[in-house]
Design a protein around this motif. Structure first.
Motif, short mmCIF file in Angstrom:
data_model
loop_
_atom_site.label_atom_id
_atom_site.label_comp_id
_atom_site.label_asym_id
_atom_site.label_seq_id
_atom_site.Cartn_x
_atom_site.Cartn_y
_atom_site.Cartn_z
N GLY A 62 0.82 -1.21 0.00
CA GLY A 62 0.00 0.00 0.00
C GLY A 62 0.85 1.26 0.00
O GLY A 62 0.51 2.25 -0.66
N SER B 129 2.01 1.57 -3.58
CA SER B 129 0.92 1.97 -4.47
C SER B 129 0.61 3.46 -4.34
O SER B 129 0.37 4.14 -5.34
CB SER B 129 -0.34 1.15 -4.16
OG SER B 129 -0.11 -0.22 -4.43
N SER B 130 0.60 3.95 -3.12
CA SER B 130 0.32 5.38 -2.93
C SER B 130 1.41 6.23 -3.56
O SER B 130 1.12 7.29 -4.13
CB SER B 130 0.20 5.69 -1.43
OG SER B 130 1.40 5.40 -0.75
N SER B 131 2.67 5.78 -3.49
CA SER B 131 3.77 6.58 -4.04
C SER B 131 3.64 6.74 -5.55
O SER B 131 3.81 7.84 -6.09
CB SER B 131 5.12 5.96 -3.69
OG SER B 131 5.34 4.74 -4.37
N ASN C 208 0.88 6.46 -7.31
CA ASN C 208 -0.33 7.23 -7.60
C ASN C 208 -0.08 8.73 -7.47
O ASN C 208 -0.55 9.52 -8.29
CB ASN C 208 -1.46 6.81 -6.66
CG ASN C 208 -2.25 5.62 -7.16
OD1 ASN C 208 -3.14 5.76 -7.99
ND2 ASN C 208 -1.89 4.44 -6.68
N VAL C 209 0.66 9.12 -6.43
CA VAL C 209 0.97 10.53 -6.23
C VAL C 209 2.00 11.02 -7.25
O VAL C 209 1.92 12.16 -7.74
CB VAL C 209 1.49 10.78 -4.80
CG1 VAL C 209 1.90 12.24 -4.61
CG2 VAL C 209 0.42 10.42 -3.78
N ASN D 217 -5.42 0.00 4.14
CA ASN D 217 -5.79 1.42 4.17
C ASN D 217 -4.78 2.26 4.95
O ASN D 217 -4.49 3.40 4.57
CB ASN D 217 -7.19 1.59 4.78
CG ASN D 217 -8.29 1.22 3.81
OD1 ASN D 217 -8.21 1.51 2.62
ND2 ASN D 217 -9.32 0.57 4.31
N PHE E 209 -1.75 2.64 2.61
CA PHE E 209 -2.02 3.55 1.50
C PHE E 209 -2.12 5.00 1.99
O PHE E 209 -1.55 5.91 1.38
CB PHE E 209 -3.32 3.15 0.80
CG PHE E 209 -3.54 3.87 -0.50
CD1 PHE E 209 -2.91 3.44 -1.66
CD2 PHE E 209 -4.36 4.98 -0.57
CE1 PHE E 209 -3.10 4.10 -2.87
CE2 PHE E 209 -4.56 5.65 -1.77
CZ PHE E 209 -3.94 5.21 -2.92
N GLY E 210 -2.82 5.21 3.10
CA GLY E 210 -2.97 6.57 3.61
C GLY E 210 -1.65 7.17 4.07
O GLY E 210 -1.34 8.33 3.77
N MET F 167 0.45 8.05 1.07
CA MET F 167 0.01 9.27 0.40
C MET F 167 0.63 10.50 1.05
O MET F 167 1.12 11.41 0.38
CB MET F 167 -1.52 9.37 0.44
CG MET F 167 -2.24 8.35 -0.40
SD MET F 167 -2.25 8.73 -2.17
CE MET F 167 -3.48 10.02 -2.22
N SER G 180 4.75 10.28 0.69
CA SER G 180 5.23 10.45 -0.69
C SER G 180 4.96 11.87 -1.18
O SER G 180 5.79 12.45 -1.90
CB SER G 180 4.58 9.43 -1.62
OG SER G 180 3.17 9.51 -1.57
#
Length: 435
Positions: free
Chosen positions: A224, A227-229, A231-232, A349, A352-353, A356, A359
């Motif tokens: 997670g 994945s967040s990195s 996405n940002v 979660n 991922f949070g 976010m 990153s």
């Protein structure tokens, strides 16, 4: 599988509305308040609610009728959206935050309940194929929801988008309610760890009895972060590649990723969907390594063709690990399955949070490649350590044969699953076996 396909269709319709609404709500709250901080707080409230809901959902799913929980969650979200539509303009900001709580809690509850129910609906031996259908349906819904959100809002307005989302929840709830499916194997209340002891103690006992499952959940949480990195970082990287058309690379990336993801989900569901066909912890760990490495390659600035191949590989590895991971957790006894999926939802979660936030802060000072490489590199290092331990453990410990009279449909034993009192559905584990 006929009833399950109808369930997948209803779930996909609901997911379409959710993804459509995800875009519409985020834009709407900024439009109403004119504050980027308020829009960020809205997303934070929803995410924090999802984290907290994971722990609560695990307990609810273990004790109460899952079909009614999923139906109630859909109808609750539909009612919340209807209330938002009918509210006067001055009350909408407060209701938006209430809606963030409702959607965060109910979406997590539905996900935990549905994933926990799959082996009971289709049979343990068909769970991999069923998971492939379910995840593919949601992936197609995600593509359709994100692709159509701009058109729906621009042509018909926010009211139509919210009303359409409410209708999709009603359709999903109606479909689920009318289907004659069984979602659990034990009677309510006949679950271990619910009647005595704290929730924290129950989780400790569960993961202590199944350490490999705990490791897999940790890997998913670290995934997670990765994945967040990306996405940002994607919008920044896309702008660096083509400042005049920054959306081009993002569109190419997600379209290619989605193709690889959906194709692999279907292949995995079919290849692993029969007796004796299963993938274990090692396959999951290797797939996670490949996925993280492919995401890093995407940001290295290679020629377009090679970048597209990397995105395709990332999508395929993502789809494969999703099927293997969910199927592995579903091998746990029914009484424990809800808690496992609730804990998994909270861990993912949280990862991922947190990713976010971290990153986004790092991208103010560093280029996308080192940031993405750092977070996905953490996942690769963790997977390498776990894989080394599994191989070492496999050399030292002799392979145990499962008793002949056990329900050994997948050709594996149940050494890593927690034992519970009362009636359970025995599911296979994959410890010590390769795909």
């Amino acid at each position: 599988m006929g009833h399950f396909r109808l369930l997948v269709m209803g779930n996909g319709i609901s997911a379409y509305g959710s993804y459509l609404n995800m875009v519409a709500l985020n834009v709407f709250i900024y439009h109403v308040t004119g504050s980027a901080l308020t829009a960020g707080l809205f997303m934070a409230v929803r995410l924090l609610t999802s984290v907290a809901s994971g722990f609560v959902s695990g307990r609810l799913v273990s004790r109460y009728d899952r079909k009614l929980l999923m139906t109630g969650a859909d109808l609750t979200q539909a009612a919340a959206l209807l209330l938002l539509l009918l509210a006067p303009g001055g009350a909408r900001v407060g209701l938006l935050f209430a809606l963030a709580v409702v959607t965060g809690a109910c979406s997590t509850l539905s996900q935990v309940a549905l994933r926990s129910s799959v082996p009971e609906i289709v049979g343990a031996e068909h769970r991999a194929r069923a998971n492939g259908l379910l995840v593919t349906g949601r992936s197609l819904a995600m593509i359709a929801g994100f692709a159509s959100s701009g058109v729906v809002v621009a042509r018909f307005g926010y009211t139509t988008a919210f009303a359409l989302d409410a209708v999709t929840f009603v359709v999903s709830a109606t479909t689920l309610f009318l289907l004659p499916v069984r979602t659990r194997s034990t009677e309510p209340g006949e679950t271990a760890g619910d009647s005595d002891g704290s929730t924290l103690s129950a989780y400790r006992a569960l993961l202590g009895a199944a350490p490999l499952l705990a490791v897999m959940i940790v890997v998913r949480a670290v995934d997670g972060l990765g994945s967040s990195s990306h996405n940002v970082a994607l919008p920044i990287h896309s702008s660096d590649l083509d400042p005049g058309h920054p959306a081009t690379f993002i569109s190419q990336f997600w379209a290619t990723w989605a193709i690889g993801n959906i194709v692999m989900q279907q292949l995995s569901g079919r290849l692993l969907g029969g007796p004796g066909r299963t993938a274990g912890e090692r396959a999951f760990i290797v797939g996670s390594c490949v996925m993280s490495a492919a995401f890093i390659v995407v940001f290295t600035g290679l020629p377009t063709v090679l970048t597209v191949v990397a995105a395709l590989v990332a999508g395929m590895a993502d789809g494969f690990t999703e099927i293997v991971y969910v199927s592995r957790l579903q091998a746990a006894p029914d009484a424990q399955r809800g808690r496992l999926f609730g804990l998994s939802a909270s861990a993912e979660n949280i990862g991922f949070g947190l990713g976010m936030i971290l990153s986004a802060a790092l991208l103010d000072h560093f280029a996308p490649l080192p940031v993405v490489a750092f977070f996905h590199g953490l996942a690769i290092v963790l997977c390498a350590v776990v894989l080394a331990v599994l191989f070492r453990r496999g050399r030292k410990e002799p392979r145990h044969e499962a008793p002949a009279d056990r329900n050994d449909r997948d050709g594996q034993d149940d050494r890593d699953l927690p034992a519970v009192e009362g009636p359970t559905v025995e599911g296979p584990t994959v410890e010590g076996h390769n795909a």
